[in-house]
Enzyme design. Structure first.
Site, PDB file in Angstrom:
ATOM      1  N   GLU A  21       0.796  -1.228   0.000  1.00 26.77           N
ATOM      2  CA  GLU A  21       0.000   0.000   0.000  1.00 26.77           C
ATOM      3  C   GLU A  21       0.832   1.284   0.000  1.00 26.77           C
ATOM      4  O   GLU A  21       0.706   2.119   0.882  1.00 26.77           O
ATOM      5  CB  GLU A  21      -0.934   0.008   1.224  1.00 26.77           C
ATOM      6  CG  GLU A  21      -1.912  -1.139   1.197  1.00 26.77           C
ATOM      7  CD  GLU A  21      -2.814  -1.190   2.413  1.00 26.77           C
ATOM      8  OE1 GLU A  21      -4.004  -1.418   2.228  1.00 26.77           O
ATOM      9  OE2 GLU A  21      -2.327  -1.010   3.556  1.00 26.77           O
TER      10      GLU A  21
HETATM   11  C1  TNX Z   1      -4.744  -4.044   4.586  1.00 25.48           C
HETATM   12  S1  TNX Z   1      -3.044  -6.446   4.212  1.00 25.48           S
HETATM   13  C2  TNX Z   1      -3.482  -3.841   5.099  1.00 25.48           C
HETATM   14  C3  TNX Z   1      -3.310  -3.455   6.499  1.00 25.48           C
HETATM   15  C4  TNX Z   1      -4.626  -3.206   7.160  1.00 25.48           C
HETATM   16  C5  TNX Z   1      -5.618  -4.257   6.751  1.00 25.48           C
HETATM   17  C6  TNX Z   1      -6.932  -4.136   7.445  1.00 25.48           C
HETATM   18  C7  TNX Z   1      -2.010  -5.381   4.074  1.00 25.48           C
HETATM   19  C8  TNX Z   1      -0.761  -5.839   3.530  1.00 25.48           C
HETATM   20  N1  TNX Z   1      -2.326  -4.132   4.411  1.00 25.48           N
HETATM   21  O1  TNX Z   1      -2.484  -2.322   6.588  1.00 25.48           O
HETATM   22  O2  TNX Z   1      -4.428  -3.246   8.543  1.00 25.48           O
HETATM   23  O3  TNX Z   1      -5.823  -4.174   5.374  1.00 25.48           O
HETATM   24  O4  TNX Z   1      -7.773  -5.208   7.143  1.00 25.48           O
END
Ligand code: TNX
Length: 536
Positions: A354
């Site tokens: 992300e």
């Molecule tokens: C996605 S899964 C994220 C996390 C969040 C989560 C909440 C991932 C690699 N990143 O930063 O906590 O969703 O469900």
């Protein structure tokens, strides 16, 4: 692995049979797993209160209708002379039994001659077992647990534990007879990676709570605990060369809740506690995004040299290390070096998810450089699915979490950890009424978490490319360990079975039957599980 005594557990759809009268009639009819709960009825004997319900389902299990093993004050545990691993596991078992009994069984070194002993041994040359496999035999005359390695012996002892009544989990002493039903199990895992992730960054869990989860993983023969140690809302592990990371960056959590961090001594103690239970701790330092706590602690990590304020919300994607600054790579090198020195495990997770603030090409270069830093400290890199397009060596591992391009990494020889968010994200609500949790990846009831096949999940990712399965527990909405437990159980048991059990041994109906039997064990352990109406 087949023998005439093998039978598929899923032929039995019965639930536990609580009543004694109905039980006698039923026992004449059933010849499957339930038989273990029935056994011969002796006048005055207490009725066994639980049916054999082993999770994850073993490869082969037979529960002959023979007399049980009765554990009493004469029972000893034997290990082979000089086998310190078996002795340690024997002592673990003696502790488990001893906490409920008036006397703790002794662990003796020597040939397994003692009558009615529990004999533990390790046989690395048994081709049926492999390092994590085991054979367990329970008869009136004695119990034998043979592991293909130390891990296998430990898992055999966990299977034996699940054959014992849930009362064995209580810590209050009581002199009740402890009966173990006759059984023969030969078992080994399907996948080498059977993991869980705890997000201790959004909400901090002190070491004693992490140990509760380590104990829970051990019960279900899981072997990886991935700790998400840094994120926007908090930095959770002491780095001696960058002390402000914890002094300042560790002071916060989501929603103004208390922060916290592990000192290096505490972290090393967690690693040792896990290691003694054959669990590898996998540290994650998320980069280049999810880094606000670090950016707030050191202005020089920011491209503009200005530290942002600490952050207690739950947005993602807004933070990034300055990938154009050499000091960033010095920082990463120090962090990876200090943490790597604390872990015997071969893995270091660099996150990589992300990132919205960095051009894609620069992001991929950053990941490739971070991978080289990890390798220079003797570890293998793991990254979330976003890292797949980077030019990484086959030793790098990619963790799939949402539709992504992990196939690119598989084509280069990398292996994949499956954590599909729509199935095994333990922070997703069970149903619309679940008071905590998120729902962006869907609602995940117990059956939905269980009922999918890893080797069929991603086109272009066949069984041999799959290292295993891991269930992440993100903690934006979880305040205390009780919340963590509520989201983890029962779904963690489903993920354990996905990672361990052969596909032909898995079925929802049989899993549900076995899961029902685990409720009293969780109660005895003081675990705050969700009583799903699909199951109970
Ligand atoms: C996605 S899964 C994220 C996390 C969040 C989560 C909440 C991932 C690699 N990143 O930063 O906590 O969703 O469900």
């Amino acid at each position: 692995m087949s023998s005439s005594t093998d039978f598929p557990m899923h032929t039995n759809q019965h639930d536990a049979m609580p009543c004694r009268a109905a039980r006698r009639a039923a026992c004449l009819l059933v010849t499957t797993a339930l038989a273990a709960a029935c056994g011969p009825l002796r006048p005055g004997a207490p009725a066994p209160r639980h049916a054999a319900a082993i999770i994850p389902a073993p490869l082969s299990i037979a529960l002959p209708r023979e007399a049980p093993f009765v554990l009493d004050s004469l029972t000893v545990i034997t290990v082979e002379p000089g086998d310190s691993t078996a002795r340690r596991i024997g002592e673990w078992l003696a502790d488990l039994i001893g906490s409920t009994r008036e006397s703790t069984p002794r662990v003796l070194e020597g040939p397994a001659v003692a009558a009615r002993a529990i004999a533990l041994r390790i046989r690395p040359d048994d081709p049926r077992l492999g390092p994590e496999g085991y054979e367990l035999t329970v008869a009136a005359s004695g119990v034998s647990v043979t592991g293909g390695g130390g891990a296998g012996l430990f898992y055999g002892v966990q299977a034996l534990r699940q054959l014992m009544p849930p009362a064995v989990e209580f810590t209050a002493r009581r002199p009740a007879p402890l009966e173990i039903p006759a059984a023969h199990i030969v078992d080994r895992p399907r996948f080498e990676w059977r993991g869980m992730m705890l997000d201790v960054a959004r909400h901090f869990l002190p070491p004693r709570d992490v140990k509760r989860f380590i104990d829970l993983l051990a019960l279900y023969r899981m072997n990886r605990l991935h700790l998400h140690l840094s994120d926007d809302q908090g930095w959770r592990i002491e780095i001696r060369s960058w002390p402000n990371l914890t002094a300042y960056g560790g002071s916060t959590a989501v929603g103004g809740h208390p922060g916290g961090f592990y000192t290096q001594e505490e972290f090393a103690d967690l690693v040792a506690y896990a290691h003694a239970r054959f669990i590898t701790i996998v540290p994650e330092i998320d980069m280049p995004g999810h880094t606000n706590a670090a950016l707030a602690s050191y202005p020089e990590l920011n491209c503009d040299g200005v530290a942002p304020p600490l952050y207690e919300g739950i947005r993602v994607g807004f933070s990034a290390l300055c990938v154009d600054n050499e000091v960033t790579y010095q920082f990463i090198d120090d962090v990876v070096r200090e943490i790597s020195a604390l872990i015997p495990g071969e893995y270091f997770h660099i996150g990589g998810d992300e990132v919205e603030r960095i051009p894609h090409e620069r992001y991929l270069e950053f990941i490739e450089r971070a991978e080289r830093i990890v390798v220079s400290h003797g570890k293998r890199m793991i990254g979330w699915g976003e890292v797949a397009p980077a030019n990484l060596p086959p030793s790098a591992i990619v963790q799939h979490w949402r539709p992504d391009s992990v196939q690119l990494a598989v084509a280069r020889g990398s292996r994949v950890i499956l954590s599909p968010s729509s199935r095994v994200y333990l922070d997703m609500k069970y149903d619309a009424s679940t008071p905590i949790g998120l729902s962006w990846a869907g609602l995940i009831d117990v059956r939905h978490a269980y009922d999918w096949e890893p080797a069929a999940w991603l086109e272009g990712v066949p069984e041999r490319a799959i290292l295993g399965v891991e269930a992440p527990l993100w903690a934006e909405t979880l305040g205390t360990v009780h919340d963590f437990e509520y989201m983890a159980l029962p779904r963690l048991a489903a993920v354990a079975e996905l990672g361990w059990s052969a596909p032909e041994r898995r079925s929802w109906g049989d899993f549900r039957r076995r899961l029902r039997e685990h409720w009293p064990r969780w109660q005895a352990l003081g675990l705050n599980a969700y009583r799903s109406p699909d199951v109970w």
